[in-house]
Every structure is written in structure tokens, then in C-alpha cells.
Design a protein around this motif. Structure first.
Motif, PDB file in Angstrom:
ATOM      1  N   ASP A   1       0.811  -1.218   0.000  1.00 40.43           N
ATOM      2  CA  ASP A   1       0.000   0.000   0.000  1.00 40.43           C
ATOM      3  C   ASP A   1       0.845   1.268   0.000  1.00 40.43           C
ATOM      4  O   ASP A   1       0.446   2.283  -0.553  1.00 40.43           O
ATOM      5  CB  ASP A   1      -0.944   0.032   1.211  1.00 40.43           C
ATOM      6  CG  ASP A   1      -2.071  -0.965   1.098  1.00 40.43           C
ATOM      7  OD1 ASP A   1      -2.287  -1.505  -0.008  1.00 40.43           O
ATOM      8  OD2 ASP A   1      -2.738  -1.219   2.127  1.00 40.43           O
ATOM      9  N   ASN A   2       2.013   1.221   0.634  1.00 42.74           N
ATOM     10  CA  ASN A   2       2.809   2.451   0.736  1.00 42.74           C
ATOM     11  C   ASN A   2       3.792   2.620  -0.422  1.00 42.74           C
ATOM     12  O   ASN A   2       4.599   3.534  -0.415  1.00 42.74           O
ATOM     13  CB  ASN A   2       3.523   2.548   2.086  1.00 42.74           C
ATOM     14  CG  ASN A   2       4.698   1.612   2.218  1.00 42.74           C
ATOM     15  OD1 ASN A   2       5.163   1.029   1.253  1.00 42.74           O
ATOM     16  ND2 ASN A   2       5.187   1.456   3.424  1.00 42.74           N
ATOM     17  N   GLY A   3       3.746   1.749  -1.389  1.00 41.00           N
ATOM     18  CA  GLY A   3       4.552   1.932  -2.591  1.00 41.00           C
ATOM     19  C   GLY A   3       5.949   1.348  -2.551  1.00 41.00           C
ATOM     20  O   GLY A   3       6.734   1.568  -3.467  1.00 41.00           O
ATOM     21  N   ARG A   4       6.299   0.604  -1.495  1.00 45.48           N
ATOM     22  CA  ARG A   4       7.653   0.031  -1.426  1.00 45.48           C
ATOM     23  C   ARG A   4       7.968  -0.852  -2.621  1.00 45.48           C
ATOM     24  O   ARG A   4       9.110  -0.969  -3.031  1.00 45.48           O
ATOM     25  CB  ARG A   4       7.802  -0.827  -0.164  1.00 45.48           C
ATOM     26  CG  ARG A   4       8.182  -0.069   1.055  1.00 45.48           C
ATOM     27  CD  ARG A   4       8.539  -1.034   2.175  1.00 45.48           C
ATOM     28  NE  ARG A   4       8.182  -0.400   3.436  1.00 45.48           N
ATOM     29  CZ  ARG A   4       7.963  -1.037   4.555  1.00 45.48           C
ATOM     30  NH1 ARG A   4       8.079  -2.351   4.608  1.00 45.48           N
ATOM     31  NH2 ARG A   4       7.638  -0.397   5.654  1.00 45.48           N
ATOM     32  N   PHE A   5       6.950  -1.481  -3.175  1.00 41.05           N
ATOM     33  CA  PHE A   5       7.158  -2.427  -4.274  1.00 41.05           C
ATOM     34  C   PHE A   5       6.348  -2.030  -5.503  1.00 41.05           C
ATOM     35  O   PHE A   5       5.890  -2.878  -6.257  1.00 41.05           O
ATOM     36  CB  PHE A   5       6.807  -3.849  -3.810  1.00 41.05           C
ATOM     37  CG  PHE A   5       7.728  -4.341  -2.736  1.00 41.05           C
ATOM     38  CD1 PHE A   5       8.926  -4.945  -3.071  1.00 41.05           C
ATOM     39  CD2 PHE A   5       7.425  -4.157  -1.396  1.00 41.05           C
ATOM     40  CE1 PHE A   5       9.801  -5.372  -2.083  1.00 41.05           C
ATOM     41  CE2 PHE A   5       8.294  -4.584  -0.408  1.00 41.05           C
ATOM     42  CZ  PHE A   5       9.485  -5.189  -0.752  1.00 41.05           C
ATOM     43  N   SER A   6       6.218  -0.742  -5.730  1.00 41.72           N
ATOM     44  CA  SER A   6       5.384  -0.261  -6.839  1.00 41.72           C
ATOM     45  C   SER A   6       5.926  -0.715  -8.198  1.00 41.72           C
ATOM     46  O   SER A   6       5.147  -1.055  -9.092  1.00 41.72           O
ATOM     47  CB  SER A   6       5.226   1.260  -6.790  1.00 41.72           C
ATOM     48  OG  SER A   6       6.491   1.887  -6.815  1.00 41.72           O
TER      49      SER A   6
ATOM     50  N   LYS B   1       5.032  -4.274 -12.928  1.00 46.18           N
ATOM     51  CA  LYS B   1       5.415  -5.346 -13.851  1.00 46.18           C
ATOM     52  C   LYS B   1       4.408  -6.496 -13.813  1.00 46.18           C
ATOM     53  O   LYS B   1       4.089  -7.080 -14.844  1.00 46.18           O
ATOM     54  CB  LYS B   1       6.810  -5.866 -13.508  1.00 46.18           C
ATOM     55  CG  LYS B   1       7.920  -4.917 -13.871  1.00 46.18           C
ATOM     56  CD  LYS B   1       9.267  -5.487 -13.473  1.00 46.18           C
ATOM     57  CE  LYS B   1      10.372  -4.490 -13.769  1.00 46.18           C
ATOM     58  NZ  LYS B   1      11.695  -4.997 -13.359  1.00 46.18           N
ATOM     59  N   ILE B   2       3.917  -6.793 -12.629  1.00 42.10           N
ATOM     60  CA  ILE B   2       2.921  -7.863 -12.491  1.00 42.10           C
ATOM     61  C   ILE B   2       1.625  -7.445 -13.175  1.00 42.10           C
ATOM     62  O   ILE B   2       1.028  -8.221 -13.930  1.00 42.10           O
ATOM     63  CB  ILE B   2       2.687  -8.198 -11.003  1.00 42.10           C
ATOM     64  CG1 ILE B   2       3.944  -8.829 -10.395  1.00 42.10           C
ATOM     65  CG2 ILE B   2       1.483  -9.118 -10.836  1.00 42.10           C
ATOM     66  CD1 ILE B   2       3.925  -8.928  -8.886  1.00 42.10           C
TER      67      ILE B   2
ATOM     68  N   ASP C   1       5.100 -12.862 -13.901  1.00 42.52           N
ATOM     69  CA  ASP C   1       3.960 -13.568 -13.332  1.00 42.52           C
ATOM     70  C   ASP C   1       4.022 -13.501 -11.796  1.00 42.52           C
ATOM     71  O   ASP C   1       5.117 -13.481 -11.215  1.00 42.52           O
ATOM     72  CB  ASP C   1       3.854 -14.994 -13.902  1.00 42.52           C
ATOM     73  CG  ASP C   1       4.461 -16.077 -13.061  1.00 42.52           C
ATOM     74  OD1 ASP C   1       3.883 -16.387 -12.011  1.00 42.52           O
ATOM     75  OD2 ASP C   1       5.501 -16.634 -13.469  1.00 42.52           O
ATOM     76  N   PRO C   2       2.869 -13.411 -11.143  1.00 41.23           N
ATOM     77  CA  PRO C   2       2.825 -13.214  -9.694  1.00 41.23           C
ATOM     78  C   PRO C   2       3.562 -14.283  -8.891  1.00 41.23           C
ATOM     79  O   PRO C   2       4.222 -13.975  -7.897  1.00 41.23           O
ATOM     80  CB  PRO C   2       1.328 -13.242  -9.364  1.00 41.23           C
ATOM     81  CG  PRO C   2       0.655 -12.886 -10.639  1.00 41.23           C
ATOM     82  CD  PRO C   2       1.537 -13.412 -11.736  1.00 41.23           C
ATOM     83  N   TYR C   3       3.471 -15.529  -9.319  1.00 43.06           N
ATOM     84  CA  TYR C   3       4.117 -16.620  -8.599  1.00 43.06           C
ATOM     85  C   TYR C   3       5.634 -16.453  -8.632  1.00 43.06           C
ATOM     86  O   TYR C   3       6.305 -16.520  -7.603  1.00 43.06           O
ATOM     87  CB  TYR C   3       3.698 -17.966  -9.201  1.00 43.06           C
ATOM     88  CG  TYR C   3       4.212 -19.154  -8.435  1.00 43.06           C
ATOM     89  CD1 TYR C   3       3.577 -19.574  -7.265  1.00 43.06           C
ATOM     90  CD2 TYR C   3       5.333 -19.847  -8.865  1.00 43.06           C
ATOM     91  CE1 TYR C   3       4.053 -20.665  -6.550  1.00 43.06           C
ATOM     92  CE2 TYR C   3       5.815 -20.939  -8.153  1.00 43.06           C
ATOM     93  CZ  TYR C   3       5.169 -21.338  -7.012  1.00 43.06           C
ATOM     94  OH  TYR C   3       5.651 -22.415  -6.305  1.00 43.06           O
ATOM     95  N   ARG C   4       6.163 -16.205  -9.815  1.00 43.23           N
ATOM     96  CA  ARG C   4       7.610 -16.026  -9.955  1.00 43.23           C
ATOM     97  C   ARG C   4       8.084 -14.794  -9.183  1.00 43.23           C
ATOM     98  O   ARG C   4       9.122 -14.820  -8.528  1.00 43.23           O
ATOM     99  CB  ARG C   4       7.989 -15.909 -11.425  1.00 43.23           C
ATOM    100  CG  ARG C   4       9.467 -15.788 -11.622  1.00 43.23           C
ATOM    101  CD  ARG C   4       9.814 -15.711 -13.107  1.00 43.23           C
ATOM    102  NE  ARG C   4      11.227 -15.422 -13.249  1.00 43.23           N
ATOM    103  CZ  ARG C   4      12.079 -16.230 -13.835  1.00 43.23           C
ATOM    104  NH1 ARG C   4      11.670 -17.371 -14.325  1.00 43.23           N
ATOM    105  NH2 ARG C   4      13.347 -15.894 -13.931  1.00 43.23           N
ATOM    106  N   ALA C   5       7.308 -13.724  -9.241  1.00 42.25           N
ATOM    107  CA  ALA C   5       7.659 -12.499  -8.517  1.00 42.25           C
ATOM    108  C   ALA C   5       7.717 -12.763  -7.017  1.00 42.25           C
ATOM    109  O   ALA C   5       8.638 -12.314  -6.328  1.00 42.25           O
ATOM    110  CB  ALA C   5       6.637 -11.402  -8.816  1.00 42.25           C
ATOM    111  N   ALA C   6       6.749 -13.509  -6.515  1.00 43.48           N
ATOM    112  CA  ALA C   6       6.722 -13.829  -5.080  1.00 43.48           C
ATOM    113  C   ALA C   6       7.936 -14.658  -4.687  1.00 43.48           C
ATOM    114  O   ALA C   6       8.581 -14.382  -3.667  1.00 43.48           O
ATOM    115  CB  ALA C   6       5.433 -14.559  -4.732  1.00 43.48           C
ATOM    116  N   LEU C   7       8.262 -15.664  -5.476  1.00 43.74           N
ATOM    117  CA  LEU C   7       9.415 -16.516  -5.161  1.00 43.74           C
ATOM    118  C   LEU C   7      10.723 -15.737  -5.232  1.00 43.74           C
ATOM    119  O   LEU C   7      11.611 -15.925  -4.396  1.00 43.74           O
ATOM    120  CB  LEU C   7       9.456 -17.729  -6.098  1.00 43.74           C
ATOM    121  CG  LEU C   7       8.344 -18.755  -5.899  1.00 43.74           C
ATOM    122  CD1 LEU C   7       8.491 -19.898  -6.900  1.00 43.74           C
ATOM    123  CD2 LEU C   7       8.321 -19.291  -4.478  1.00 43.74           C
ATOM    124  N   GLU C   8      10.841 -14.861  -6.213  1.00 48.41           N
ATOM    125  CA  GLU C   8      12.050 -14.045  -6.321  1.00 48.41           C
ATOM    126  C   GLU C   8      12.172 -13.103  -5.122  1.00 48.41           C
ATOM    127  O   GLU C   8      13.259 -12.918  -4.576  1.00 48.41           O
ATOM    128  CB  GLU C   8      12.047 -13.257  -7.627  1.00 48.41           C
ATOM    129  CG  GLU C   8      12.347 -14.117  -8.831  1.00 48.41           C
ATOM    130  CD  GLU C   8      12.352 -13.355 -10.142  1.00 48.41           C
ATOM    131  OE1 GLU C   8      12.328 -12.099 -10.121  1.00 48.41           O
ATOM    132  OE2 GLU C   8      12.380 -14.011 -11.194  1.00 48.41           O
TER     133      GLU C   8
END
Length: 103
Positions: A60-65, A70-71, A77-84
Motif C-alpha cells: 500500500d505504501n509503494g515500497r514495491f510499486s 510489472k505484475i 507472473d505473480p508466482y515467480r515475482a513472489a518466489l524471487e
């Protein structure tokens, strides 16, 4: 056991049955085992809630905007982003950092 709250019918029998069951749990050790399991379940639930709260705060605060963009664009893809993210200690620390800590 049948009980009726308004008249009190069966309440004494129910109370006696509950007492017998509590004694059974105490004597067999099952009461302790249930208490231990309950504390562990409570710990995991609290931990899960706190982690979710921190992740939502970080997003919510934009740390990972940039990552979220990109997602959303389908570039990652969300799964790959989460694992990375989980595999990156610095990013994971930032993700789990309490809101307002170090910002």
C-alpha cells in the motif's frame, strides 16, 4: 444429554459430564496435548496475521510499486515475482518491515 436452560433440567448432569471429561483429559495427558497444540495454532495464526498486515502495508505504501507494475502489465507472473522476492533477503526484510520503520 438433554438440558433446558429455563427450567434447569439436565444442567447438573451436563455439569457432571463436563467434569468427568475434564478429569479424563487431565489423567490421560490429552488436556495438556490439546493446550500445547492450541498455543501453537494461536502462535501460527498471530504470525500469519502480522505477516499479512505487514505485506499489505508494504504494498500500500509503494515500497514495491515497480514490481507490482510489472505484475499488472503481465511482464512478470505473480508466482515467480513472489518466489524471487522471498529469495532476496533484502527485499524480504523490506517487505516484512513494520510500517513506518526505516522509511
Amino acid at each position: 444429554l438433554l438440558t433446558q436452560g429455563t427450567s434447569g433440567d439436565g444442567v447438573a448432569e451436563l455439569t457432571a459430564q463436563i467434569t468427568r471429561h475434564r478429569e479424563f483429559l487431565t489423567h490421560t495427558g490429552r488436556g495438556v496435548a490439546r493446550a500445547v497444540a492450541g498455543r501453537q495454532e494461536e502462535f501460527v495464526a498471530v504470525l500469519r496475521e502480522e505477516i499479512v498486515r505487514r505485506i499489505e502495508g508494504a504494498l500500500d505504501n509503494g515500497r514495491f510499486s515497480d514490481l507490482l507494475l510489472k505484475i499488472k502489465r503481465g511482464e512478470l507472473d505473480p508466482y515467480r515475482a513472489a518466489l524471487e522476492l522471498i529469495g532476496n533477503e533484502g527485499a524480504l526484510r523490506a517487505l516484512l518491515r513494520p510500517k513506518g520503520d526505516g522509511e
